[in-house]
Design a protein around this motif. Structure first.
Motif, PDB file in Angstrom:
ATOM      1  N   GLN A   1      -7.541  -1.186   0.962  1.00  0.00           N
ATOM      2  CA  GLN A   1      -8.263  -0.093   1.439  1.00  0.00           C
ATOM      3  C   GLN A   1      -9.428  -0.719   2.305  1.00  0.00           C
ATOM      4  O   GLN A   1     -10.488  -1.043   1.582  1.00  0.00           O
ATOM      5  CB  GLN A   1      -9.044   0.551  -0.072  1.00  0.00           C
ATOM      6  CG  GLN A   1      -7.904   1.302  -0.928  1.00  0.00           C
ATOM      7  CD  GLN A   1      -8.744   1.994  -2.072  1.00  0.00           C
ATOM      8  OE1 GLN A   1      -9.641   1.735  -2.205  1.00  0.00           O
ATOM      9  NE2 GLN A   1      -7.838   3.172  -2.725  1.00  0.00           N
TER      10      GLN A   1
ATOM     11  N   SER B   1       0.563  -1.147  -0.180  1.00  0.00           N
ATOM     12  CA  SER B   1       0.209   0.152   0.035  1.00  0.00           C
ATOM     13  C   SER B   1       0.847   1.245   0.139  1.00  0.00           C
ATOM     14  O   SER B   1       0.216   2.412   0.077  1.00  0.00           O
ATOM     15  CB  SER B   1      -1.009   0.047   1.134  1.00  0.00           C
ATOM     16  OG  SER B   1      -1.973  -1.110   1.195  1.00  0.00           O
TER      17      SER B   1
ATOM     18  N   SER C   1      -3.166  -3.196  -3.520  1.00  0.00           N
ATOM     19  CA  SER C   1      -3.147  -2.175  -2.289  1.00  0.00           C
ATOM     20  C   SER C   1      -4.493  -2.643  -1.519  1.00  0.00           C
ATOM     21  O   SER C   1      -5.333  -3.007  -1.918  1.00  0.00           O
ATOM     22  CB  SER C   1      -2.951  -0.774  -2.428  1.00  0.00           C
ATOM     23  OG  SER C   1      -3.693  -0.337  -3.256  1.00  0.00           O
TER      24      SER C   1
ATOM     25  N   LYS D   1      -7.567  -3.420  -3.680  1.00  0.00           N
ATOM     26  CA  LYS D   1      -7.647  -2.817  -4.795  1.00  0.00           C
ATOM     27  C   LYS D   1      -6.426  -3.101  -5.821  1.00  0.00           C
ATOM     28  O   LYS D   1      -5.281  -3.426  -5.429  1.00  0.00           O
ATOM     29  CB  LYS D   1      -7.555  -1.318  -4.550  1.00  0.00           C
ATOM     30  CG  LYS D   1      -7.573  -0.453  -5.925  1.00  0.00           C
ATOM     31  CD  LYS D   1      -7.138   0.846  -5.584  1.00  0.00           C
ATOM     32  CE  LYS D   1      -7.104   1.790  -6.755  1.00  0.00           C
ATOM     33  NZ  LYS D   1      -7.091   3.198  -6.356  1.00  0.00           N
TER      34      LYS D   1
ATOM     35  N   ASN E   1     -11.964  -4.088  -7.515  1.00  0.00           N
ATOM     36  CA  ASN E   1     -12.015  -4.179  -5.980  1.00  0.00           C
ATOM     37  C   ASN E   1     -12.307  -5.676  -5.654  1.00  0.00           C
ATOM     38  O   ASN E   1     -13.499  -6.223  -6.009  1.00  0.00           O
ATOM     39  CB  ASN E   1     -12.924  -3.047  -5.585  1.00  0.00           C
ATOM     40  CG  ASN E   1     -12.220  -1.646  -5.903  1.00  0.00           C
ATOM     41  OD1 ASN E   1     -11.372  -1.354  -5.118  1.00  0.00           O
ATOM     42  ND2 ASN E   1     -13.172  -0.819  -6.312  1.00  0.00           N
TER      43      ASN E   1
END
Length: 444
Positions: free
Chosen positions: A232, A208, A230, A237, A248
């Protein structure tokens, strides 16, 4: 292949069908999405699949050509990761054993893993953690088999994470304690990954930290397809550097999709429970959807999309008139649902025979439609010992007998207006509104 090889082609096709069925049962994610919902065990589907492969393979002249054709055909129904699976490896072995012409050619096609392009996963384990569910999802994204996984961290303060990742096939790179040490090591090794693994074609950069942008750019300059991964919140993502597509994915695995029978049973149970709690016969579909999601962590739409591609949630209730009754005042109003009580339709043999005649007949005019409705009402009123029938139950019974919604029948006859308007126009029928619903009866 010559016509003498028909028996051999039949055997090969049988092996393929068995493997496709096994893949669907054990690892359905290896099938391309549109083929996952097809039940390959049904004889007609299985026969169609077998016939298709026999037709394709019969066009070949040599065993090597057959193997090449087989591989390209399998690519049309399987994702790239499937070619790295044990199930497909077993299929290839069983087919190669059928070759009586040139056993030495067995290794010419379906190349060994080290000779084809591979995908590599680089993980900053101090910044991001991937569970097996998410890792499995990543293997469905890349085109090459994911063969190399490297994790970077100071393992002295990561608990048992190093043991877990090691058991999952990761190479572990230890770095000294420090905020950016894992990042630096990951960038250094990642920048030269094509030198360590010359056949690398895709790389997952899992971190991330924005500092990884330079690493991603350098990998792309070397012709490597990069996926930036990364976290979220509760989602992962994934950014595809080639297409700029963003996907996603939930870190929490979705509950297992129930079968159609289980789904119908679950819905009926929730409707009956809600009826008791609200003392209301009709339940709004919107309310039912919220209750279902709360209890099963799945939406009705997700299940409908899985079992009935292209259909909407409301279609399930309309298309199962033997299980549900729907009610809608007009096209713009909310849809109400209730459970269809089977005891309401218990008829004697003579009535069942008259229904059979109805099913076999067609309706060609408004008077014939009025008579058909009158016949249905007669049966329902006789069975329930009531003077009137809910308009939605009438519609459900009409669908059962004629295989189409009554509103569709009205449109086919080019009758203007709604069902309620048509019933008002029928001289032998009486319709009145009771609360939010309409009830229809036969005039004396």
């Amino acid at each position: 292949m010559s016509y003498h090889d028909s028996v051999l082609l039949q055997k090969i096709s049988a092996h393929i069908c068995q493997s496709i069925i096994a893949i669907q049962q054990q690892q359905p994610e290896l099938l391309i999405a549109k083929y996952r919902t097809i039940n390959w065990q049904i004889p007609t589907n299985k026969s169609a699949l077998s016939t298709k492969f026999k037709a394709i393979l019969s066009q070949t002249q040599t065993w090597d050509e057959l193997l090449q054709k087989l591989q390209s055909s399998l690519k049309a129904i399987l994702v790239p990761a499937a070619f790295d699976s044990q199930l497909l490896s077993d299929l290839i072995s069983s087919i190669q054993q059928l070759n009586s012409e040139n056993p030495e050619s067995n290794s010419l096609h379906f190349p060994q893993r080290q000779s084809i392009g591979i995908a590599v996963l680089l993980l900053d384990a101090e910044n991001l953690q991937l569970n097996t569910h998410t890792e499995k999802f990543l293997t469905t994204i890349c085109n090459c088999p994911l063969q190399v996984k490297i994790a970077f961290a100071n393992w002295s303060n990561r608990g048992k994470l190093d043991v877990e990742l090691h058991e999952r096939g990761y190479d572990l790179i230890h770095v000294p304690a420090g905020r950016d040490n894992a990042d630096g090591k990951m960038i250094a090794i990642g920048s030269s990954i094509h030198e360590r693994y010359p056949n690398v074609q895709e790389v997952f950069v899992c971190s991330s930290d924005k500092v990884m942008t330079n690493l991603c750019n350098k990998l792309q300059q070397n012709g490597i397809l990069v996926y930036q991964v990364s976290q979220q919140g509760e989602n992962i993502k994934l950014f595809n550097s080639s297409t700029s597509e963003i996907i996603n994915h939930s870190l929490k695995p979705l509950p297992e999709i129930p079968s159609v029978e289980q789904f119908i049973s679950q819905i009926k149970g929730l409707i009956k429970l809600q009826q008791k709690q609200t003392a209301s016969y009709w339940i709004k579909l919107s309310i039912l959807s919220k209750i279902f999601k709360s209890k099963y962590q799945l939406t009705i739409s997700q299940i409908v999309a899985h079992h009935f591609p292209g259909k909407k949630a409301r279609d399930v209730f309309i298309n199962y008139p033997s299980e549900f009754v729907v009610h809608q005042i007009d096209e713009k109003s909310e849809l109400y649902v209730t459970v269809f009580e089977h005891h309401q339709t218990k008829l004697d043999n003579s009535q069942e025979n008259s229904q059979t005649q109805l099913i076999l007949s067609t309706i060609n005019s408004p008077p014939e439609l009025e008579q058909a409705i009158k016949n249905i009402l007669t049966d329902l009123i006789t069975a329930d010992h009531q003077n009137s029938v809910d308009i939605s139950i009438l519609g459900s019974k009409f669908y059962q007998q004629y295989g189409k919604p009554i509103t569709e029948q009205i449109k086919q006859l080019q009758i203007g207006g709604s069902l309620v308007k048509f019933l008002h126009s029928c001289n032998s029928l009486k319709i009145q509104q009771v609360g939010k619903k309409w009830e229809v009866s036969i005039k004396n």
